[in-house]
Design a protein around this motif. Sequence first.
Motif, short mmCIF file in Angstrom:
data_model
loop_
_atom_site.label_atom_id
_atom_site.label_comp_id
_atom_site.label_asym_id
_atom_site.label_seq_id
_atom_site.Cartn_x
_atom_site.Cartn_y
_atom_site.Cartn_z
N SER A 1 1.81 -0.57 -14.60
CA SER A 1 1.65 0.44 -15.65
C SER A 1 2.81 1.42 -15.66
O SER A 1 3.32 1.78 -16.72
CB SER A 1 0.33 1.19 -15.42
N GLN B 1 -4.01 -4.81 -2.21
CA GLN B 1 -5.45 -4.67 -2.44
C GLN B 1 -5.89 -3.21 -2.54
O GLN B 1 -7.02 -2.86 -2.15
CB GLN B 1 -6.25 -5.39 -1.35
N ASP B 2 -5.00 -2.36 -3.02
CA ASP B 2 -5.36 -0.95 -3.21
C ASP B 2 -5.01 -0.47 -4.62
O ASP B 2 -4.97 0.73 -4.88
CB ASP B 2 -4.64 -0.07 -2.18
N GLY B 3 -4.76 -1.43 -5.50
CA GLY B 3 -4.40 -1.08 -6.87
C GLY B 3 -2.92 -0.84 -7.07
O GLY B 3 -2.51 -0.50 -8.17
N SER B 4 -2.11 -1.02 -6.02
CA SER B 4 -0.67 -0.77 -6.12
C SER B 4 -0.02 -1.59 -7.23
O SER B 4 0.77 -1.07 -8.02
CB SER B 4 0.03 -1.08 -4.79
N TYR B 5 -0.35 -2.86 -7.25
CA TYR B 5 0.28 -3.76 -8.23
C TYR B 5 0.00 -3.27 -9.65
O TYR B 5 0.92 -3.17 -10.47
CB TYR B 5 -0.24 -5.19 -8.04
N GLN B 6 -1.25 -2.97 -9.94
CA GLN B 6 -1.63 -2.54 -11.27
C GLN B 6 -0.98 -1.20 -11.64
O GLN B 6 -0.53 -1.01 -12.78
CB GLN B 6 -3.15 -2.43 -11.38
N LYS B 7 -0.90 -0.30 -10.66
CA LYS B 7 -0.27 1.01 -10.92
C LYS B 7 1.23 0.85 -11.19
O LYS B 7 1.78 1.49 -12.10
CB LYS B 7 -0.48 1.93 -9.72
N ASP C 1 4.77 -7.20 -4.25
CA ASP C 1 3.57 -6.60 -3.66
C ASP C 1 2.93 -7.59 -2.69
O ASP C 1 2.54 -8.69 -3.07
CB ASP C 1 2.56 -6.20 -4.74
N LYS D 1 0.82 -1.22 0.00
CA LYS D 1 0.00 0.00 0.00
C LYS D 1 0.85 1.26 0.00
O LYS D 1 0.50 2.26 0.63
CB LYS D 1 -0.96 0.00 1.20
N HIS E 1 2.30 2.71 -3.09
CA HIS E 1 2.61 2.85 -4.51
C HIS E 1 3.48 4.07 -4.80
O HIS E 1 4.51 3.98 -5.48
CB HIS E 1 1.33 2.94 -5.35
#
Length: 290
Positions: free
Chosen positions: A50, A41-47, A37, A11, A13
């Motif tokens: 990208s 569960q806060d979108g860190s991985y996806q961010k 990661d 968490k 990012h």
Amino acid sequence: MDLSIIIVNYKTHDLTKNTVNSVLKTVKSSYEIFIVDNDSQDGSYQKLESTFQNEISSGKIKLIANDSNQGFAAANNIAIRKSKGNFILLLNSDTIVKKGSIDIPLEYIKHNNDIGAIGPKILLPNGDLDKAAKRSFPNPKNSFYRLFGLSKISKNSNSDNYNLDNLDPDEVYEVDSLVGAFMLVRNETIIEIGLLDEDYFMYGEDIDWCYRIKKAGWKVIYYGKVDIIHYKGSSSKKQKSKLIYEFHRAMYLFYKKHYTDKYSLFTKIIVYIGITLLLIIKLFLNIFKK
């Protein structure tokens, strides 16, 4: 490959992104970066995926997603097992490295084959020294001195002075323990002593590793001629009860693992009672902290 750099994200990012960018801008040695990661569960991985898609595509960055938060030690171990570097760098996601912060200690440990681990001077954002960068191993005596603020009267004794305030922070010397925010370890040493102890969730694994490194006959070196910035949590911020619990549990684990046969039963009972009382006091005070 010279170096495998491991950064655990949970968490954080924006902080992780800044840490990775500081590495990409400054390190000249051959290296790979692992970002693990821990089920943010806060979108860190996806961010992160990208943000660093080019570096991931080229293989410079390896992004690993855990399906649960297994703790700091376990997350680092996952990456260590996959690493190819002759040296492994544990680097916190809330640090900023500067030019030479990594390359210079790396060259130093390369040319000194008796060194198992090395770490730089670590500064807080206000410029103060992060005292955890160079430490003695905790023991009943220095823990007592530290608890009651008596370490200032024993600055000439490393056995009493947990934070080694008597040593120049700008020099290079052997110490007992570094901090996991930046710990550069020889892969050969890891093969000999083993991975991080996963019984520690997020505190104490660095001291435990250094203890095992020194016990195996390797040196642990504080290298104060370069520095990094560590944006560690402010003591004025309210902590989660779990973090307070894990900090004190780590104390208990370290004493139980390494000092069971070293001290008398009476001393051990006093230590365990002290840890328990400190935990209760810290949890109580934390309730009323803004």
